[in-house]
Structures are given as structure tokens and as C-alpha cells.
Write an enzyme that holds these catalytic residues in place. Structure first.
Site, PDB file in Angstrom:
ATOM      1  N   LYS A   1     -12.201   8.444  -1.205  1.00  0.00           N
ATOM      2  CA  LYS A   1     -11.357   7.341  -0.761  1.00  0.00           C
ATOM      3  C   LYS A   1     -11.770   6.034  -1.415  1.00  0.00           C
ATOM      4  O   LYS A   1     -12.954   5.710  -1.490  1.00  0.00           O
ATOM      5  CB  LYS A   1     -11.445   7.210   0.768  1.00  0.00           C
ATOM      6  CG  LYS A   1     -10.566   6.118   1.353  1.00  0.00           C
ATOM      7  CD  LYS A   1     -10.735   6.045   2.870  1.00  0.00           C
ATOM      8  CE  LYS A   1      -9.827   4.985   3.476  1.00  0.00           C
ATOM      9  NZ  LYS A   1      -9.987   4.899   4.949  1.00  0.00           N
TER      10      LYS A   1
ATOM     11  N   HIS B   1      -4.378  -4.488   0.406  1.00  0.00           N
ATOM     12  CA  HIS B   1      -4.137  -5.033   1.744  1.00  0.00           C
ATOM     13  C   HIS B   1      -4.668  -6.463   1.830  1.00  0.00           C
ATOM     14  O   HIS B   1      -5.652  -6.733   2.527  1.00  0.00           O
ATOM     15  CB  HIS B   1      -4.830  -4.179   2.807  1.00  0.00           C
ATOM     16  CG  HIS B   1      -4.121  -2.908   3.139  1.00  0.00           C
ATOM     17  ND1 HIS B   1      -2.966  -2.863   3.894  1.00  0.00           N
ATOM     18  CD2 HIS B   1      -4.405  -1.623   2.814  1.00  0.00           C
ATOM     19  CE1 HIS B   1      -2.576  -1.607   4.037  1.00  0.00           C
ATOM     20  NE2 HIS B   1      -3.428  -0.835   3.390  1.00  0.00           N
TER      21      HIS B   1
ATOM     22  N   SER C   1      -7.830   0.418   0.716  1.00  0.00           N
ATOM     23  CA  SER C   1      -8.184   1.510   1.631  1.00  0.00           C
ATOM     24  C   SER C   1      -7.158   2.613   1.461  1.00  0.00           C
ATOM     25  O   SER C   1      -6.123   2.620   2.114  1.00  0.00           O
ATOM     26  CB  SER C   1      -8.205   0.989   3.078  1.00  0.00           C
ATOM     27  OG  SER C   1      -8.507   2.015   3.984  1.00  0.00           O
TER      28      SER C   1
ATOM     29  N   CYS D   1       0.836  -1.213   0.000  1.00  0.00           N
ATOM     30  CA  CYS D   1       0.000   0.000   0.000  1.00  0.00           C
ATOM     31  C   CYS D   1       0.872   1.266   0.000  1.00  0.00           C
ATOM     32  O   CYS D   1       1.586   1.506  -0.955  1.00  0.00           O
ATOM     33  CB  CYS D   1      -0.986  -0.032   1.159  1.00  0.00           C
ATOM     34  SG  CYS D   1      -2.368   1.134   0.902  1.00  0.00           S
TER      35      CYS D   1
ATOM     36  N   GLU E   1      -3.596  -8.733   3.466  1.00  0.00           N
ATOM     37  CA  GLU E   1      -3.429  -9.235   4.829  1.00  0.00           C
ATOM     38  C   GLU E   1      -4.601  -8.881   5.740  1.00  0.00           C
ATOM     39  O   GLU E   1      -4.712  -9.409   6.853  1.00  0.00           O
ATOM     40  CB  GLU E   1      -2.128  -8.698   5.440  1.00  0.00           C
ATOM     41  CG  GLU E   1      -2.164  -7.268   5.950  1.00  0.00           C
ATOM     42  CD  GLU E   1      -2.044  -6.206   4.874  1.00  0.00           C
ATOM     43  OE1 GLU E   1      -2.050  -5.000   5.206  1.00  0.00           O
ATOM     44  OE2 GLU E   1      -1.942  -6.581   3.673  1.00  0.00           O
TER      45      GLU E   1
ATOM     46  N   ARG F   1     -14.592   3.886  12.317  1.00  0.00           N
ATOM     47  CA  ARG F   1     -13.670   4.877  12.889  1.00  0.00           C
ATOM     48  C   ARG F   1     -13.815   6.215  12.184  1.00  0.00           C
ATOM     49  O   ARG F   1     -13.891   7.269  12.827  1.00  0.00           O
ATOM     50  CB  ARG F   1     -12.230   4.365  12.744  1.00  0.00           C
ATOM     51  CG  ARG F   1     -11.146   5.335  13.202  1.00  0.00           C
ATOM     52  CD  ARG F   1      -9.836   5.016  12.513  1.00  0.00           C
ATOM     53  NE  ARG F   1      -9.918   5.196  11.073  1.00  0.00           N
ATOM     54  CZ  ARG F   1      -9.036   4.711  10.211  1.00  0.00           C
ATOM     55  NH1 ARG F   1      -8.012   3.984  10.630  1.00  0.00           N
ATOM     56  NH2 ARG F   1      -9.179   4.926   8.904  1.00  0.00           N
TER      57      ARG F   1
END
Length: 315
Positions: free
Chosen positions: A163, A235, A192, A142, A237, A249
Site C-alpha cells: 500500500k 488526499h 493512501s 483518489c 483534504e 486501524r
């Protein structure tokens, strides 16, 4: 590949419950094989979660790995206790005393900042330069991938108006590539970020090869032609609920954010999001460790300095 970790690392209990093969130092000392040495430059704020995510994937292949968790000395972590960092991490200056079979440089929530404004940027550049001759293969994730492409090749990142958050299907560009062996023609990637790397910048850059892309989010995977640097802008992972946690969040912070794309069933945040990328993630990390680290790294790590590395300055 059993991963050798400190028996008190929080990730241990989680991984053992998932039947991931971890090995304490006591058991590892009885095996007469040379383990792979993998350094993880963990730039993520949620360091303990990231440790667990990466160790889960690195522990799913047949050899022993020594894991070296690394923290940047020029950055003060706000989300991880100093006790945890001092107990399980080595300071970034220790990197330069050792050589490694592999290195992972994670993402970081700083992609909207100019690279040079990141407080640890000079130290990270030193690590990336050191890795060219002292690490056999480096995996950049990333923001880490964007940092590596910018530092080594001068490739810029581009800001987007909204985003990228969700599961985006990437297109396999080269099915013969060992890194992507066993991949489907289209595969899901958790994403992200507020920036992208344009695929045309990869295609026109000498010594880089485009491996996977998405029409909307740009580059997904590229590599150096000497196989010593891998760049992944997603990502893989991530846990099943990581994107949900980030979404909630951002809502709590009052940030205007869209529901993660292709993530919640029926696009309803009240529905539990399933993992659709778990098998892809295990395959990607297994291929990297096997074809780009284990099969190629010299048995004597001191020989790394004698090998030719990609001269990025000549691009």
C-alpha cells in the site's frame, strides 16, 4: 468563500473554531448574489470527517457556496448514522433534477475491487455521465479519480504489492497551469491506496493533460483539455492525523502495513505527525473554485445544457 451549510451540521462548530467562514441559511438569504452550487458525492466511510475536511477547504475563498451533500441510494453506510444521512444528505437520484457549478466525487475504500463489482457502480456511472452536460467542473479524488478515468477514458488502475501510505512529493509538470498556480516545483500529497494510474496512459490519451506526477505512485493530477474534469489521486483534504488513524486501524485489523512514508518525525509512530500539505491543499481548492468554476460557469445554470462537453466516447 463562505460556505452555506445547515446550522446543525456537525462540521459547523469545528470550522468556526478554526475561523473558517461558514454561513447559515438565514444569513445567506440576505445576500443578493448568486452562490455557487457544489455537489459532494461522499463515498468515504468516515463521512462526517470527510465533510469537515472538504468544507474547510471550500470555505477559504471569497464567494458564497451552496453545498449539497449526496449519498448513494444503492449503498448502505455502515459507519454513518441514518439520522445524519437523512438530515443532511440528498439521495443520489436528486442529482438528476438539478444542475451544478461544481461537483466533487470523493475517494472510497474499494480500490482493490473491480469497478463493476462495487455495488453503486451503475448509479455512479449515471452521475458521471450526467455531470458532463449538467455540471461545469467535476473534481474526482483518489478512487473517484480512478473511477472517472476508467469510465470516461477506459484507463485502468494497476494494483501494487504494498500500500502507498504516507506523504509523497509530486513533481509539477506544467507550471503555467492555472489549477497549480502558486505551487512549488515539488509539493507534498497525502496518499493512501493500493493502486496507481500510470502516467503513460494519461500522456497517450486524447483530451487529457498530465499536470503532476510521482515516480513511485504514478499520476497525481490530470485534467480534461476542456477543464471540465479534474483528477487528483491524492488526499490533500486529509487532516494531520488521518493517515495515523488509518495506520492504527489497519494494525488493529491485523493487516500487514508499513509505517506511513515521510509522515511521523523520525519514522516513529509515537511522534505526532505534522501537516506539511495544508497550504498546498488550500491553494489547490482555491484555484479550482476560482479558475475552473467561478470564472467560467454560466450565471444561469440552465445554460449548462447548451454548452459543448468533452465527447469521451470519441477517444
Amino acid at each position: 468563500m463562505p460556505i452555506k451549510i445547515d446550522e446543525n451540521l456537525p462540521a459547523r462548530s469545528v470550522l468556526e473554531k478554526e475561523n473558517i467562514f461558514v454561513m447559515t441559511e438565514g444569513r445567506a438569504s440576505t445576500q443578493e448574489i448568486r452562490p455557487l452550487d457544489i455537489a459532494i458525492i461522499n463515498l468515504m466511510p468516515t463521512k462526517i470527517a470527510t465533510e469537515t475536511q472538504l468544507l474547510r477547504l471550500l470555505g477559504n475563498t471569497p464567494l458564497q457556496i451552496n453545498i449539497h451533500l449526496v449519498q448513494m441510494e444503492t449503498h448502505v453506510s455502515k459507519n454513518t448514522s441514518m439520522d445524519h444521512l437523512s438530515r443532511f444528505y440528498i439521495p443520489s437520484s436528486e442529482i438528476f433534477k438539478n444542475k451544478y457549478d461544481g461537483m466533487i466525487i470523493t475517494g472510497a475504500p474499494v480500490e482493490q475491487m473491480p469497478f463493476e463489482d462495487v455495488d453503486y457502480w451503475p448509479d455512479l456511472c449515471r452521475i458521471m455521465d450526467y455531470a458532463k452536460n449538467n455540471v461545469y467542473s467535476t473534481l474526482y479524488i483518489c478512487w473517484g479519480a480512478m473511477a472517472g478515468l476508467y469510465h470516461h477514458y477506459g484507463i485502468p488502475k494497476y494494483s501494487v504489492s504494498k500500500k502507498f501510505s504516507g506523504i509523497y512529493k509530486s513533481t509539477l509538470v506544467d507550471p503555467s497551469e492555472p489549477l497549480l498556480r502558486g505551487f512549488d516545483d515539488y509539493f507534498p500529497v497525502p496518499t493512501s491506496r493500493y493502486t496507481l494510474i500510470k502516467t503513460e496512459d494519461i500522456l497517450k490519451t486524447r483530451n487529457l493533460k498530465l499536470l503532476a506526477m510521482n515516480e513511485e505512485t504514478g499520476l497525481t493530477i490530470a485534467k480534461s483539455t476542456d477543464n471540465r474534469s479534474i483528477f487528483m489521486t491524492g488526499h490533500l483534504e486529509y487532516d494531520s492525523d488521518t493517515l495515523e488513524n488509518e495506520y492504527r486501524r489497519d494494525l488493529d485489523r491485523g493487516i500487514e502495513i508499513q509505517i506511513p512514508k515521510n509522515y511521523f518525525p523520525d519514522d516513529n509512530p509515537r511522534n505526532k505527525a505534522p501537516s506539511t500539505w495544508r497550504s498546498t491543499a488550500h491553494l489547490f481548492y482555491s484555484n479550482w473554485l476560482n479558475y475552473y468554476v467561478y470564472q467560467e460557469t454560466p450565471f444561469n445554470l440552465e445554460d449548462l445544457g447548451k454548452m459543448e462537453s468533452l465527447d469521451c466516447s470519441s477517444l
